[in-house]
Design an enzyme around this catalytic site. Structure first.
Site, mmCIF file in Angstrom:
data_model
loop_
_atom_site.group_PDB
_atom_site.id
_atom_site.type_symbol
_atom_site.label_atom_id
_atom_site.label_comp_id
_atom_site.label_asym_id
_atom_site.label_seq_id
_atom_site.Cartn_x
_atom_site.Cartn_y
_atom_site.Cartn_z
ATOM 1 N N LYS B 66 70.697 113.949 113.158
ATOM 2 C CA LYS B 66 69.938 113.661 111.941
ATOM 3 C C LYS B 66 70.536 112.441 111.232
ATOM 4 O O LYS B 66 71.765 112.274 111.205
ATOM 5 C CB LYS B 66 69.976 114.882 111.010
ATOM 6 C CG LYS B 66 69.042 114.808 109.817
ATOM 7 C CD LYS B 66 69.044 116.123 109.026
ATOM 8 C CE LYS B 66 68.112 116.082 107.833
ATOM 9 N NZ LYS B 66 68.110 117.358 107.074
ATOM 10 N N SER B 141 63.577 119.337 106.149
ATOM 11 C CA SER B 141 63.693 117.888 106.245
ATOM 12 C C SER B 141 64.234 117.387 107.593
ATOM 13 O O SER B 141 64.106 116.200 107.881
ATOM 14 C CB SER B 141 64.624 117.383 105.139
ATOM 15 O OG SER B 141 65.949 117.828 105.359
ATOM 16 N N SER B 165 66.158 123.304 105.648
ATOM 17 C CA SER B 165 65.828 122.067 106.366
ATOM 18 C C SER B 165 66.045 122.123 107.875
ATOM 19 O O SER B 165 65.545 121.254 108.599
ATOM 20 C CB SER B 165 66.619 120.893 105.785
ATOM 21 O OG SER B 165 66.006 120.465 104.599
#
Ligand SMILES: [Zn+2]
Lengths: 454, 447
Positions: B66, B141, B165
């Site tokens: 990420k 996210s 997330s």
């Protein structure tokens, strides 16, 4: 008119590494931005390491030396937000109080905190040096218990002494920074920032009291505000008034678990802690029979106090030793602008010197010369005496010769003495001492002169 | 689709295949922001190590990361213009550990800007497609990390989970996702959203791979003060689908918040757990409705604080000048409620409710081994169907945020589909008991 003064004092702690990372703290000795890492420059994602244990211990010790109670509840580290180029994360980490309710020389110590130094911003070049960023600071908040610039100054001097006694602050000095709160009875409180020395504090307070008194005289009300001390101009200038006071939006730092100080830790630090200066002073008066002035002079620096105790033990006559420290050692140190620690003098050397003086091998003046030599270059006392030919002149004919020469060279003084001016004698003795480079005993010289001049 | 699984292909060949597929297919999917130019070289070195019998535990695994986790030399943009040029000068602790065990970094994944979002739509680099539910959001996210696994660009991926997330996109994309207990995995190198809530965790195609990546990244970090010093056992060694004698809690409140169709899929998952020997019992979480406001107040304040460093002096842009609406909203609200005059009313109250919610969950977990339930209360919306009301958007998080408020572990595994859209079951466990959560997840995937 009653004056009310309090301080917030910041002093760097002499740890090897910074408060929240492993970067070294010797920033004065290195190029800008070399003692840095992702933590102390606040790079995205970097987190504070667990707090530096040496810094925590130092703050506890300082709090204890200031007679504080140590806080036993969890101590949260707060984020104090403000926007300034020297602050890489936009907030400064500052602990809630570690010590509270202390006292030093009648001045209340409200709180002792641990916090991090910001970087150093140079507004002229627009550059920031992060070498200082993250260096641990102890913050000491006093009660408004001082009532004149003089009282404030003597408190700050005493505080400096206590901090140096712990050995936990930078020995070279010059790292103390402070803000002061000052109000005249019935008036608003004014905060002055940017003070960097005891002398600076004294001057800022002097100026500020005069300014506030002047305003009053002219019927103007003193506003509650924050002012900056401009050291070069010796004035204070308004920074902001209460209406625009900054909101630091304190929150507990989520990255740092609260600090818990155990009873065990406090005990351990207490057992290793040095004796406080005021306690040492009383003990010296009692144990060694010193006058307050002698004891005060000797305890002004912990290394000197320790050396004195060594001398008292080795040499055995604390009274004369104290007098030598106060009048000779302190004079030479003052002349060379050195602390005892920096001078390299040792108790052992001083004890030896005093014994040689007592045995008549050297004079008082000779002893002083040895001290002067030692602070410039450490060495063996006996060798210095030999090398500098400081051995006391005992042979009468050598002295008599020197006396005769001086009398011949200074007929005016001789005439004065003979016409009844007794002080001319001291002048002549001084000349003989100079001629013998201090190796003559002034008492013997006086006797010889009286004999010679009749 | 080319079948590629860990450890079956030659490593170099596999990395080449993944890179090739990413280059060909990611143009439409948009799961990746940047590929690692050193991936092929790393593969070569890892293969040599494997050949000489010295390969680490992740040897041959290809990992997507990420974009809020620092990987030295790659950009950690947080999918924001604010950090579009920020190249990491250091490795996060989790990356150091992955590299040490010979995992190969594929590249940096897309995400909601600064992890502020639950849909994968707020990235400065554009929205991400859901490869398992065409036309729909992937969730967020950690959208790109979930999608990279689902699209077959990598074996496993790292995400971060502040309020769901990892679990939210894992559910929407039909992959395995895991949020560890707070303090289990080092956050050193994770760019902050809300520091007191978030953890880095794995995405994978199966529970075993997730457990493996988790055991590599987990454990005390001397550089991160909130990590916990305890000895944890290897998660993969102790992985078991046998739930004999287990009690599994299902809260009646879950049904109040969740679409009925999703509840039905979840109940079929519960049946599967029963068939593995567990007894499903009803529990009560009466304060579940307080979790969302508590969570968001905490996030606003901590995010405001975390973003003060993006003041325009060091990273090119001042965040408020260039960020998207959701990021700006959170910063402004954080600035507002953290004011001296309000902090008692909002932030302190949030902290009080937080302990209440934590107590409630821990109390419930005393009576059961794990809590099982839905992950997201509704199906992912269609891309392009703009949700303007932030409160509607925040509603996606209602079932995932209590986990973070309590600091407990939780994982998601797919248990079915509704009109083709994947639905994940969420398993929550006791603090530091990741093993039980993983085992329950394992039981679900084993059928
Ligand atoms: Zn550093």
């Amino acid at each position: 008119m009653k004056v009310i003064i309090g301080f917030e004092i910041h002093e760097q702690l002499a740890t090897k590494t910074k408060l929240y990372c492993d970067s070294p703290t010797n920033y004065r000795e290195v190029e800008p931005n070399t003692n840095v890492c992702e933590v102390c420059t606040g790079m995205p994602g970097a987190k504070p390491y667990p707090m530096n244990q040496d810094a925590i211990d130092a703050a506890i010790e300082i709090a204890l030396m200031l007679n504080c109670e140590i806080v036993r509840d969890p101590i949260y580290i707060q984020r104090k937000h403000y926007d300034y180029p020297d602050l890489p994360s936009g907030y400064q980490r500052t602990s809630l109080p570690i010590g509270i309710k202390g006292e030093l020389n009648g001045v209340g110590i409200w709180e002792v905190h641990l916090e991090e130094d910001p970087g150093k911003y140079d507004p002229l070049s627009g550059k920031v040096d992060y070498n200082r960023s993250g260096v641990p600071l102890v913050e000491i908040v006093t009660a408004p218990d001082m009532h004149s610039p003089e009282e404030a100054r003597s408190f700050l001097r005493e505080l400096t002494k206590v901090l140096h006694y712990t050995g936990k602050v930078r020995p070279e000095g010059g790292t103390m920074r402070m803000d002061t709160n000052i109000s005249l009875e019935g008036g608003a409180r004014v905060e002055i920032k940017n003070i960097n020395s005891v002398k600076g504090a004294y001057r800022a307070l002097k100026f500020e009291i005069a300014r506030q008194k002047n305003l009053r005289k002219r019927g103007i009300i003193v506003k509650r505000e924050t002012r900056a001390f401009l050291e070069t101009q010796m004035i204070t200038r308004s920074m902001r008034t209460k209406e625009t006071a900054e909101d630091y939006r304190y929150i507990p730092d989520p990255d740092i678990p609260p600090l818990l100080i155990t009873e065990e830790k406090i005990k351990q630090i207490k057992s290793l802690m040095p004796e406080a200066p005021h306690l040492k002073l009383s003990r010296f008066m009692e144990q060694y029979g010193l006058s307050r002035d002698d004891a005060w002079a000797i305890t002004s620096e912990i290394d000197m106090a320790d050396a004195f105790e060594e001398v008292a033990k080795l040499y055995g006559k604390p009274g004369p030793a104290a007098s030598f420290f106060r009048h000779i050692v302190k004079k030479v140190l003052g002349y060379n602008d050195l602390s005892f620690r920096e001078s390299g003098l040792s108790g052992k050397a001083i004890a030896e010197l005093l014994s040689l003086r007592d045995s008549g091998k050297i004079t008082d003046a000779g002893a002083e010369q040895v001290v002067r030599t030692l602070v410039k270059q450490p060495g063996d006392v006996r060798r210095i005496i030999e090398k500098k030919r400081l051995i006391r002149i005992d042979e009468d004919h050598v002295l008599e010769k020197a006396v005769k020469e001086v009398l011949e060279e200074n007929p005016g003084a001789v005439k004065d003495y003979k016409s009844g001016k007794a002080e001319a004698m001291n002048f002549i003795i001084g000349k003989v001492m100079a001629k013998t480079r201090g190796r003559a005993d002034p008492k013997v010289v006086r006797k010889l002169l009286i004999k010679e001049l009749g | 689709m080319v079948e590629v699984t860990a450890l079956t292909d030659e490593v170099q060949e596999k990395v080449a295949k993944y890179l090739d597929r990413a280059r060909r297919e990611d143009g439409d999917i948009n799961a990746l922001i940047e590929l690692n130019p050193g991936a092929e070289q790393a593969a070569k070195e890892v293969e040599k190590k494997i050949d000489s019998g010295k390969g680490g535990r992740l040897a041959g695994y290809v990992v997507a990361v990420k974009s809020n986790i620092n990987v030295m030399g790659l950009r950690a943009t947080c999918a924001s213009k604010t950090l579009e040029n920020y190249v990491s000068p250091y490795d996060a602790t989790v990356i150091q550990r992955i590299k040490k065990e010979d995992g190969i970094i594929l590249g940096m994944t897309n995400m909601d800007e600064f992890a502020c979002g639950s849909s994968g739509e707020t990235s400065y680099f554009g929205e991400t497609q859901n490869p398992r539910a065409k036309g729909r959001i992937p969730g967020g996210s950690s959208s790109g990390s979930a999608v990279a696994v689902a699209a077959g660009f990598c074996d496993v991926a790292l995400g971060s989970d502040t309020g769901g997330s990892i679990r939210n996109p894992a559910s929407h994309c039909g992959v395995v996702g895991f949020k560890p207990s707070y303090g289990r995995v080092s956050r050193y190198g994770l760019i902050d959203l809300a520091m007191s809530l978030e953890q880095i965790g794995p995405f994978a195609n199966n529970v075993r791979d997730a457990a493996l990546l988790l055991e590599v990244i987990a454990g005390h970090d001397p550089k991160e003060g909130t990590t916990i010093k305890d000895q944890f056992q290897g998660y993969t060694d102790n992985l078991s689908a046998d739930l004999d004698g287990w009690k599994i809690g299902f809260a009646r409140e879950f049904e109040e918040f969740t679409e009925p169709a999703i509840v039905r899929v979840i109940k079929r998952g519960l049946d599967r757990l029963s068939s593995n020997g567990a007894e499903v019992v009803e529990i009560a979480l009466p304060n579940l409705d307080k979790a969302l406001p508590t969570y968001y107040l905490t996030v606003f304040v901590e995010f405001f604080s975390a973003t003060r460093k993006y003041d325009g002096r060091r990273y090119g842009y001042k965040i408020e000048d260039v960020c998207g609406r959701e990021v700006l909203r959170r910063i402004m609200l954080g600035r507002y409620i953290s004011q001296k005059e309000y902090s008692g009313r909002y932030y302190k109250k949030a902290l009080q409710f937080r302990s209440l919610i934590k107590r409630e969950l821990l109390h419930a977990l005393e009576a059961v081994d794990v809590i099982a339930g839905p992950t997201v209360p509704k199906l992912p919306h269609m891309l392009g169907e703009k949700i303007e009301d932030p409160l509607v958007m925040y509603g996606y998080d209602v079932l995932t945020v209590p986990t973070n408020l309590a600091g407990i572990p939780a994982g998601v595994v797919n248990v079915g589909r509704i009109k083709g859209v994947p639905v994940g079951m969420q398993i929550q466990g006791r603090p530091l008991d990741e093993q039980k959560v993983l085992n329950a997840m394992h039981a679900l995937e084993k059928d």
